[in-house]
Design a protein around this motif. Structure first.
Motif, PDB file in Angstrom:
ATOM      1  N   HIS A  49       0.833  -1.207   0.000  1.00  0.00           N
ATOM      2  CA  HIS A  49       0.000   0.000   0.000  1.00  0.00           C
ATOM      3  C   HIS A  49       0.870   1.261   0.000  1.00  0.00           C
ATOM      4  O   HIS A  49       0.554   2.238  -0.679  1.00  0.00           O
ATOM      5  CB  HIS A  49      -0.972  -0.020   1.187  1.00  0.00           C
ATOM      6  CG  HIS A  49      -2.034  -1.065   1.039  1.00  0.00           C
ATOM      7  ND1 HIS A  49      -3.079  -0.944   0.151  1.00  0.00           N
ATOM      8  CD2 HIS A  49      -2.185  -2.287   1.621  1.00  0.00           C
ATOM      9  CE1 HIS A  49      -3.845  -2.032   0.210  1.00  0.00           C
ATOM     10  NE2 HIS A  49      -3.315  -2.868   1.089  1.00  0.00           N
ATOM     11  N   ARG A  52       2.200   1.685  -3.544  1.00  0.00           N
ATOM     12  CA  ARG A  52       1.196   2.165  -4.502  1.00  0.00           C
ATOM     13  C   ARG A  52       0.842   3.625  -4.233  1.00  0.00           C
ATOM     14  O   ARG A  52       0.609   4.393  -5.171  1.00  0.00           O
ATOM     15  CB  ARG A  52      -0.052   1.295  -4.468  1.00  0.00           C
ATOM     16  CG  ARG A  52      -1.043   1.678  -5.565  1.00  0.00           C
ATOM     17  CD  ARG A  52      -2.212   0.728  -5.653  1.00  0.00           C
ATOM     18  NE  ARG A  52      -2.955   0.682  -4.416  1.00  0.00           N
ATOM     19  CZ  ARG A  52      -3.920  -0.205  -4.147  1.00  0.00           C
ATOM     20  NH1 ARG A  52      -4.235  -1.133  -5.037  1.00  0.00           N
ATOM     21  NH2 ARG A  52      -4.553  -0.181  -2.998  1.00  0.00           N
ATOM     22  N   ARG A 144     -15.778   4.968 -16.145  1.00  0.00           N
ATOM     23  CA  ARG A 144     -14.796   5.744 -15.372  1.00  0.00           C
ATOM     24  C   ARG A 144     -13.760   6.380 -16.297  1.00  0.00           C
ATOM     25  O   ARG A 144     -13.681   6.063 -17.470  1.00  0.00           O
ATOM     26  CB  ARG A 144     -14.089   4.830 -14.364  1.00  0.00           C
ATOM     27  CG  ARG A 144     -15.029   4.227 -13.341  1.00  0.00           C
ATOM     28  CD  ARG A 144     -14.305   3.201 -12.495  1.00  0.00           C
ATOM     29  NE  ARG A 144     -13.792   2.096 -13.298  1.00  0.00           N
ATOM     30  CZ  ARG A 144     -12.891   1.221 -12.892  1.00  0.00           C
ATOM     31  NH1 ARG A 144     -12.375   1.317 -11.691  1.00  0.00           N
ATOM     32  NH2 ARG A 144     -12.491   0.241 -13.674  1.00  0.00           N
ATOM     33  N   LYS A 151      -4.925   5.553  -7.829  1.00  0.00           N
ATOM     34  CA  LYS A 151      -5.995   5.334  -6.832  1.00  0.00           C
ATOM     35  C   LYS A 151      -6.525   6.678  -6.330  1.00  0.00           C
ATOM     36  O   LYS A 151      -6.209   7.120  -5.224  1.00  0.00           O
ATOM     37  CB  LYS A 151      -5.475   4.456  -5.692  1.00  0.00           C
ATOM     38  CG  LYS A 151      -6.578   3.860  -4.833  1.00  0.00           C
ATOM     39  CD  LYS A 151      -6.026   2.747  -3.969  1.00  0.00           C
ATOM     40  CE  LYS A 151      -6.982   2.282  -2.903  1.00  0.00           C
ATOM     41  NZ  LYS A 151      -8.228   1.731  -3.420  1.00  0.00           N
ATOM     42  N   GLU A 183     -13.043  -4.650 -13.935  1.00  0.00           N
ATOM     43  CA  GLU A 183     -12.924  -5.031 -12.520  1.00  0.00           C
ATOM     44  C   GLU A 183     -14.243  -4.740 -11.822  1.00  0.00           C
ATOM     45  O   GLU A 183     -15.191  -4.236 -12.428  1.00  0.00           O
ATOM     46  CB  GLU A 183     -11.765  -4.276 -11.856  1.00  0.00           C
ATOM     47  CG  GLU A 183     -11.874  -2.764 -11.976  1.00  0.00           C
ATOM     48  CD  GLU A 183     -10.632  -2.010 -11.503  1.00  0.00           C
ATOM     49  OE1 GLU A 183      -9.875  -2.514 -10.656  1.00  0.00           O
ATOM     50  OE2 GLU A 183     -10.436  -0.877 -11.999  1.00  0.00           O
ATOM     51  N   GLY A 184     -14.309  -5.060 -10.519  1.00  0.00           N
ATOM     52  CA  GLY A 184     -15.497  -4.748  -9.725  1.00  0.00           C
ATOM     53  C   GLY A 184     -15.459  -3.282  -9.311  1.00  0.00           C
ATOM     54  O   GLY A 184     -14.495  -2.563  -9.584  1.00  0.00           O
ATOM     55  N   THR A 185     -16.519  -2.825  -8.631  1.00  0.00           N
ATOM     56  CA  THR A 185     -16.571  -1.409  -8.248  1.00  0.00           C
ATOM     57  C   THR A 185     -15.415  -1.051  -7.320  1.00  0.00           C
ATOM     58  O   THR A 185     -14.941   0.075  -7.336  1.00  0.00           O
ATOM     59  CB  THR A 185     -17.885  -1.069  -7.510  1.00  0.00           C
ATOM     60  OG1 THR A 185     -17.965  -1.871  -6.329  1.00  0.00           O
ATOM     61  CG2 THR A 185     -19.099  -1.306  -8.379  1.00  0.00           C
ATOM     62  N   SER A 186     -14.965  -2.018  -6.512  1.00  0.00           N
ATOM     63  CA  SER A 186     -13.870  -1.733  -5.585  1.00  0.00           C
ATOM     64  C   SER A 186     -13.048  -2.988  -5.330  1.00  0.00           C
ATOM     65  O   SER A 186     -12.616  -3.245  -4.216  1.00  0.00           O
ATOM     66  CB  SER A 186     -14.440  -1.199  -4.264  1.00  0.00           C
ATOM     67  OG  SER A 186     -15.376  -2.130  -3.754  1.00  0.00           O
ATOM     68  N   ASN A 188     -10.728  -6.394  -7.682  1.00  0.00           N
ATOM     69  CA  ASN A 188     -10.313  -7.025  -8.935  1.00  0.00           C
ATOM     70  C   ASN A 188     -11.122  -8.295  -9.148  1.00  0.00           C
ATOM     71  O   ASN A 188     -11.520  -8.961  -8.188  1.00  0.00           O
ATOM     72  CB  ASN A 188      -8.812  -7.327  -8.904  1.00  0.00           C
ATOM     73  CG  ASN A 188      -7.967  -6.054  -8.933  1.00  0.00           C
ATOM     74  OD1 ASN A 188      -7.265  -5.733  -7.974  1.00  0.00           O
ATOM     75  ND2 ASN A 188      -8.047  -5.318 -10.024  1.00  0.00           N
ATOM     76  N   LEU A 207      -7.202  -0.894 -11.422  1.00  0.00           N
ATOM     77  CA  LEU A 207      -6.332  -0.628 -10.284  1.00  0.00           C
ATOM     78  C   LEU A 207      -5.433  -1.850 -10.058  1.00  0.00           C
ATOM     79  O   LEU A 207      -5.905  -2.986 -10.135  1.00  0.00           O
ATOM     80  CB  LEU A 207      -7.163  -0.364  -9.018  1.00  0.00           C
ATOM     81  CG  LEU A 207      -6.290   0.097  -7.853  1.00  0.00           C
ATOM     82  CD1 LEU A 207      -5.839   1.533  -8.051  1.00  0.00           C
ATOM     83  CD2 LEU A 207      -7.005  -0.059  -6.531  1.00  0.00           C
ATOM     84  N   ILE A 210      -3.352  -4.569  -4.528  1.00  0.00           N
ATOM     85  CA  ILE A 210      -2.302  -5.114  -3.667  1.00  0.00           C
ATOM     86  C   ILE A 210      -2.677  -6.545  -3.272  1.00  0.00           C
ATOM     87  O   ILE A 210      -1.828  -7.429  -3.227  1.00  0.00           O
ATOM     88  CB  ILE A 210      -2.121  -4.215  -2.412  1.00  0.00           C
ATOM     89  CG1 ILE A 210      -1.782  -2.763  -2.844  1.00  0.00           C
ATOM     90  CG2 ILE A 210      -1.061  -4.771  -1.482  1.00  0.00           C
ATOM     91  CD1 ILE A 210      -0.600  -2.633  -3.778  1.00  0.00           C
ATOM     92  N   ARG A 212      -4.520  -8.456  -5.136  1.00  0.00           N
ATOM     93  CA  ARG A 212      -4.349  -9.201  -6.394  1.00  0.00           C
ATOM     94  C   ARG A 212      -2.933  -9.754  -6.489  1.00  0.00           C
ATOM     95  O   ARG A 212      -2.726 -10.943  -6.775  1.00  0.00           O
ATOM     96  CB  ARG A 212      -4.639  -8.268  -7.582  1.00  0.00           C
ATOM     97  CG  ARG A 212      -4.427  -8.871  -8.963  1.00  0.00           C
ATOM     98  CD  ARG A 212      -4.536  -7.771 -10.030  1.00  0.00           C
ATOM     99  NE  ARG A 212      -4.419  -8.288 -11.386  1.00  0.00           N
ATOM    100  CZ  ARG A 212      -3.267  -8.600 -11.987  1.00  0.00           C
ATOM    101  NH1 ARG A 212      -2.123  -8.464 -11.337  1.00  0.00           N
ATOM    102  NH2 ARG A 212      -3.268  -9.054 -13.229  1.00  0.00           N
ATOM    103  N   THR A 245     -11.053  -9.810  -5.360  1.00  0.00           N
ATOM    104  CA  THR A 245     -10.120  -9.563  -4.255  1.00  0.00           C
ATOM    105  C   THR A 245     -10.029  -8.069  -3.972  1.00  0.00           C
ATOM    106  O   THR A 245     -10.110  -7.245  -4.880  1.00  0.00           O
ATOM    107  CB  THR A 245      -8.678 -10.052  -4.568  1.00  0.00           C
ATOM    108  OG1 THR A 245      -8.140  -9.294  -5.663  1.00  0.00           O
ATOM    109  CG2 THR A 245      -8.647 -11.531  -4.910  1.00  0.00           C
ATOM    110  N   ALA A 247      -8.481  -5.300  -0.428  1.00  0.00           N
ATOM    111  CA  ALA A 247      -7.920  -5.245   0.931  1.00  0.00           C
ATOM    112  C   ALA A 247      -9.006  -5.495   1.972  1.00  0.00           C
ATOM    113  O   ALA A 247      -8.729  -6.048   3.032  1.00  0.00           O
ATOM    114  CB  ALA A 247      -7.262  -3.890   1.167  1.00  0.00           C
TER     115      ALA A 247
HETATM  116  N1  PMP Z   1     -10.051  -2.179  -8.063  1.00  0.00           N
HETATM  117  C1  PMP Z   1     -10.663  -1.089  -7.574  1.00  0.00           C
HETATM  118  C2  PMP Z   1     -11.406  -0.220  -8.527  1.00  0.00           C
HETATM  119  C3  PMP Z   1     -10.610  -0.800  -6.202  1.00  0.00           C
HETATM  120  O1  PMP Z   1     -11.225   0.301  -5.723  1.00  0.00           O
HETATM  121  C4  PMP Z   1      -9.932  -1.679  -5.329  1.00  0.00           C
HETATM  122  C5  PMP Z   1      -9.888  -1.443  -3.843  1.00  0.00           C
HETATM  123  N2  PMP Z   1      -9.386  -0.235  -3.501  1.00  0.00           N
HETATM  124  C6  PMP Z   1      -9.294  -2.809  -5.886  1.00  0.00           C
HETATM  125  C7  PMP Z   1      -9.382  -3.029  -7.252  1.00  0.00           C
HETATM  126  C8  PMP Z   1      -8.539  -3.779  -5.017  1.00  0.00           C
HETATM  127  O2  PMP Z   1      -7.306  -3.232  -4.617  1.00  0.00           O
HETATM  128  P1  PMP Z   1      -6.627  -3.688  -3.253  1.00  0.00           P
HETATM  129  O3  PMP Z   1      -6.467  -5.170  -3.339  1.00  0.00           O
HETATM  130  O4  PMP Z   1      -5.320  -2.991  -3.258  1.00  0.00           O
HETATM  131  O5  PMP Z   1      -7.534  -3.272  -2.147  1.00  0.00           O
END
Ligand code: PMP
Length: 287
Positions: A49, A52, A144, A151, A183-186, A188, A207, A210, A212, A245, A247
């Motif tokens: 983190h 990144r 987007r 990020k 990817e998903g909204t938040s 991978n 994104l 991490i 992933r 996946t 965080a």
């Molecule tokens: N893609 C997006 C769009 C995200 O917002 C996130 C979470 N912040 C991730 C992937 C996953 O990233 P991470 O594993 O670093 O939380």
């Protein structure tokens, strides 16, 4: 109980924390963020983190206001002060408050970045009941901007996606560009066929998660095949399993895509095994 939050080097009760209305994070989403999970009161994947964060800042010509050690100490102090055993630390760095609204970036010599951090306790993060049933996802066009590898706090579209999923009775939305899942909204997105795990390759389109990076490393160590390439919604719906996946969700099985059930509609063995390995290894290497 009121939280203690971090604002530009100070630890203050949340009700006393202040950021200017002229802050560019507030006016222009000119800000980046990180979310680091906490298990057993310790930080998961902190190094990833931090790295990144440095990359996001560099891509936007923002100065990195904290040294690596200061960043680590601030994370640890907040976890301690708020007695977090399971949860997360949120960190946001904005380009600061130039005193007026202006599209041009302010001079970094006179306008210092704003740094804000807070914690959220989430008991049950590791033993998340949702992981036992899995998520249902819908798909949406990916509207987007084109630098999703940075990020930034521009989370309006992902928020709208999450709302659309909720309205549809689903748990999340996978975004699709040119017929391929980004990817998903938040998180991978991944699909599994046999012992092969497929997830979109790294580029400006997604994104660079991490989680992933860690999960793909563990997957290879556990002798799964990994293919980093885009996949279509049709391919996903015909897969044996799927998962996401992040965080905050670690490895979350996906059991349904746009109303189509995957296999028997229950979390698959690969996703369940990867979740176990990820949580075990993360606890072991947490700092
Ligand atoms: N893609 C997006 C769009 C995200 O917002 C996130 C979470 N912040 C991730 C992937 C996953 O990233 P991470 O594993 O670093 O939380």
């Amino acid at each position: 109980m009121s939280r203690i939050v971090y604002v530009n080097g100070d630890y203050v009760p949340e009700a006393e924390a202040k950021v200017s209305v002229f802050d560019r994070g507030f006016l222009m989403a000119d800000a980046v963020y990180e979310v680091t999970s906490v298990l057993d009161g310790r930080l998961i994947d902190f190094e990833g983190h931090a790295a990144r964060l440095a990359r996001s800042l560099a891509e936007l010509d923002m100065t990195n206001p904290l040294s690596h050690q200061e960043l680590l100490e601030a994370h640890r102090a907040l976890v301690r002060k708020n007695c977090v055993t399971e949860g997360m630390v949120y960190l946001q760095v904005t380009r600061g408050n130039p005193g007026d609204r202006d599209f041009l970036f302010p001079d970094p010599g006179t306008c210092r970045p704003t740094v804000v951090m807070f914690t959220q306790s989430k008991p049950g993060l590791a033993d998340n009941p949702a992981a036992r049933t899995g998520w249902r996802v819908i798909t949406l066009p990916d509207l987007r901007w084109a630098r999703r590898d940075i990020k930034t706090v521009q989370l309006l579209y992902p928020s709208m996606g999450k709302m659309a999923a909720k309205r549809a009775g689903a748990d999340d939305a996978w975004m699709v560009q040119d017929g391929l899942v980004t990817e998903g909204t938040s998180n991978n997105a991944y699909i599994v066929k046999g012992r092969t795990i497929v997830t979109r390759d790294l580029s400006h389109d997604i994104l660079h998660g991490i989680t992933r990076a860690a999960v793909l490393r563990f997957a290879r160590e556990a002798q799964y095949e990994v293919e980093e390439r885009p996949f279509t919604v049709d391919e996903a719906q015909a897969a044996d399993e799927a998962f996401v996946t992040s965080a905050s969700t670690f490895v979350m099985p996906v059991v349904e895509i746009d109303g189509v059930r995957l296999a028997d509609g229950r979390p698959g063995p690969v996703a369940r095994r990867l979740r176990e390995i990820y949580i075990e290894e993360s606890r072991r290497s947490a700092i």
